[in-house]
Design a protein around this motif. Structure first.
Motif, short mmCIF file in Angstrom:
data_model
loop_
_atom_site.label_atom_id
_atom_site.label_comp_id
_atom_site.label_asym_id
_atom_site.label_seq_id
_atom_site.Cartn_x
_atom_site.Cartn_y
_atom_site.Cartn_z
N SER A 1 0.81 -1.23 0.00
CA SER A 1 0.00 0.00 0.00
C SER A 1 0.84 1.28 0.00
O SER A 1 0.31 2.36 -0.21
N ASN A 2 2.16 1.15 0.28
CA ASN A 2 3.02 2.32 0.44
C ASN A 2 2.49 3.27 1.52
O ASN A 2 2.50 4.50 1.39
N SER A 3 2.02 2.67 2.60
CA SER A 3 1.46 3.45 3.71
C SER A 3 2.54 4.31 4.36
O SER A 3 3.72 3.95 4.40
N MET A 4 2.13 5.47 4.88
CA MET A 4 3.06 6.35 5.59
C MET A 4 3.51 5.72 6.91
O MET A 4 4.52 6.11 7.47
N TYR B 1 -8.96 2.69 -1.17
CA TYR B 1 -7.56 3.15 -1.24
C TYR B 1 -6.82 2.39 -2.34
O TYR B 1 -6.11 2.99 -3.17
N GLN C 1 -5.16 3.70 -5.78
CA GLN C 1 -3.75 3.42 -6.05
C GLN C 1 -3.57 2.78 -7.42
O GLN C 1 -2.64 3.13 -8.17
N ASP D 1 -3.09 10.44 -7.18
CA ASP D 1 -2.22 10.91 -6.10
C ASP D 1 -2.95 10.71 -4.78
O ASP D 1 -3.91 11.41 -4.46
N THR E 1 -1.25 10.50 -1.75
CA THR E 1 -0.28 10.76 -0.68
C THR E 1 -0.97 11.20 0.60
O THR E 1 -0.60 10.78 1.71
N SER E 2 -2.00 12.03 0.46
CA SER E 2 -2.71 12.53 1.64
C SER E 2 -3.52 11.45 2.34
O SER E 2 -3.98 11.65 3.48
N SER F 1 -2.29 8.27 2.76
CA SER F 1 -1.38 7.16 3.03
C SER F 1 -1.50 6.58 4.43
O SER F 1 -0.90 5.56 4.74
N TRP F 2 -2.28 7.24 5.28
CA TRP F 2 -2.56 6.70 6.61
C TRP F 2 -3.72 5.69 6.58
O TRP F 2 -3.93 4.92 7.52
#
Length: 443
Positions: A265-268, A319, A323, A328, A330-331, A333-334
């Motif tokens: 997921s490339n999660s933050m 999500y 993806q 985008d 990025t906001s 990513s949580w």
């Protein structure tokens, strides 16, 4: 502790599978996705065999000794995992561990329901799951930060602790009466009263157990009768619905692939930190469930929890859909960690925890020895199916589609529970059967 030993086999996959599929595999061979799916799911195949063994052993050696015997395959599986460098042997080891899990899950609901008063049956089952979640947390918290071998060695200590502690637990008074050890049953009833010994109540409990055993002898039931007699039809429907909900709402797949999901997921929030969060959330959920279960009841808890699970799964799927469409995000990513946390919390409060309790409550004692192992086998089959095909379907349809399927099952399951499942809170086994079979004179 016995179920915890089984749960560790499934949880161990989450931090270990990404390592085994990497170029720097700890066994010296990078396993394929197909081999990985077998490693994740083979414990459920072992569970089928374990459930059959458990059903046979319980009538011969009693529920306590039967549960105690599960420590043998539990420990043997970890020894193989520690020593082997072969993907095939890891699959075999997982299957052996699954045998222990099948034995435990086919017997434990019966054992807990026989040693616990009706007012605390729910709490006993939930607190057991709290311990399972604690052991899972240990695996998820240490797994990303220790070596593959060290994690397997840590897991191997669980069956040893279980073996030592469970040896001193009392045998079921029902089994002792059944084999003619009335004095031993009285002694165990006093012990289970935990200091609140009222000899009159002890004698009344023993008399109730004797009447129940006599009824079981006079009304012995076979698997064929379980599947065909009208008396058991509603119980079959209820338990089958709950078992299918627990499997097809994603429980086995998400438990095994949590860390893989976060990594993709490339999660933050890093996979290691997410793993710790995923370990802590179910512990908190189980404690809340223990407080609420005998106050709110099973029906409302499962219904509300399943609906909120659907919300978390829909968000998770959304999500991954965004993806995949290269938006985008990025906001957001949580969201992967948050969505799975919501799901894990509510699933633990509701379906995952209460499904085993309901199996122990829905059947008359005369059929329970057949019904519980039978549904343990059914659970192993459907859980294996979900887990084995999760990754292939995610590759073909997209991970988001699979999450949305799980969410749909949660919504349908909530409707099933709300409209069909009876409330069993605070009711004796006879009261539950009367409610299920209002038209049956035999009850």
């Amino acid at each position: 502790m016995s179920i915890a030993c089984g749960g560790v086999y499934f949880t161990w996959v989450s931090p270990s599978l990404p390592r085994l599929t990497s170029d720097d595999s700890p066994i010296g061979t990078t396993i394929t996705l197909e081999e990985g799916s077998w490693i994740a799911s083979s414990a459920f195949l072992g569970g089928i065999l374990g459930s059959l063994i458990g059903g046979i052993l319980m009538t011969k050696i009693g529920p306590k000794q039967c549960i105690l015997s599960s420590s043998i395959p539990y420990f043997a599986g970890w020894i193989i995992i520690i020593l082997t460098k072969s993907p095939v042997m890891i699959i075999v080891a997982q299957g052996i561990g699954g045998i222990g899990s099948g034995i435990s899950l086919s017997i434990l609901p019966i054992y807990v329901s026989e040693i616990g008063d009706k007012d605390i049956r729910g709490k006993l089952g939930v607190l057991g799951m709290a311990l399972v979640n604690t052991s899972n947390f240990i695996v998820l918290a240490f797994g990303p930060f220790v070596s593959y071998a060290a994690l397997a060695l840590l897991c191997s200590t669980f069956p040893l602790v279980f073996l030592i502690t469970f040896y001193f637990v009392p045998e079921s008074p029902y089994y002792l009466v059944k084999i003619g050890k009335k004095d031993a049953a009285m002694s165990n009833l006093r012990r289970l009263a935990s200091g609140n010994v009222d000899e009159k109540n002890i004698r009344l409990n023993l008399e109730e157990i004797e009447n129940t055993i006599q009824y079981d002898i006079e009304n012995g039931t076979t698997l064929k009768e379980l599947l065909t007699k009208e008396n058991y039809r509603k119980s079959l429907l209820m338990v089958m619905g709950i078992k299918l909900l627990r499997a097809f709402n994603g429980t086995p797949a998400i438990d095994a692939y949590k860390q893989t999901i976060i990594e993709s997921s490339n999660s933050m929030i890093s996979p290691g930190i997410s793993s710790i969060i995923f370990g802590l959330v179910p512990i908190l959920a189980a404690l809340i469930c223990a407080i609420c279960i005998d106050k709110i009841g099973r029906k409302l808890l499962i219904t509300v929890a399943a609906l909120i699970c659907a919300v978390g799964l829909v968000a998770e799927g959304a999500y991954f859909y965004l993806q995949e469409t290269n938006m985008d995000i990025t906001s957001l990513s949580w969201l992967p960690t948050a969505g799975l946390s919501i799901y894990l919390f509510c699933n633990t409060v509701g379906v995952a925890t209460l499904s085993n309790i309901i199996v122990g409550e829905m059947f008359a004692t005369s059929i329970k020895g057949i019904a519980v192992p039978f549904f343990s086998i059914i659970s192993s089959i459907v859980n294996f199916t979900v887990l084995k095909f999760y990754e292939p379907l995610s590759d073909v349809w997209g991970r988001y589609t699979v999450f949305w399927i799980f969410a749909t099952v949660c919504i349908l399951g909530a409707l099933f529970v709300l409209l069909v499942l009876p409330e069993t809170k605070g009711k004796s086994f006879i009261e539950i059967q009367r409610k299920l079979n209002k038209k049956s004179e035999n009850i």
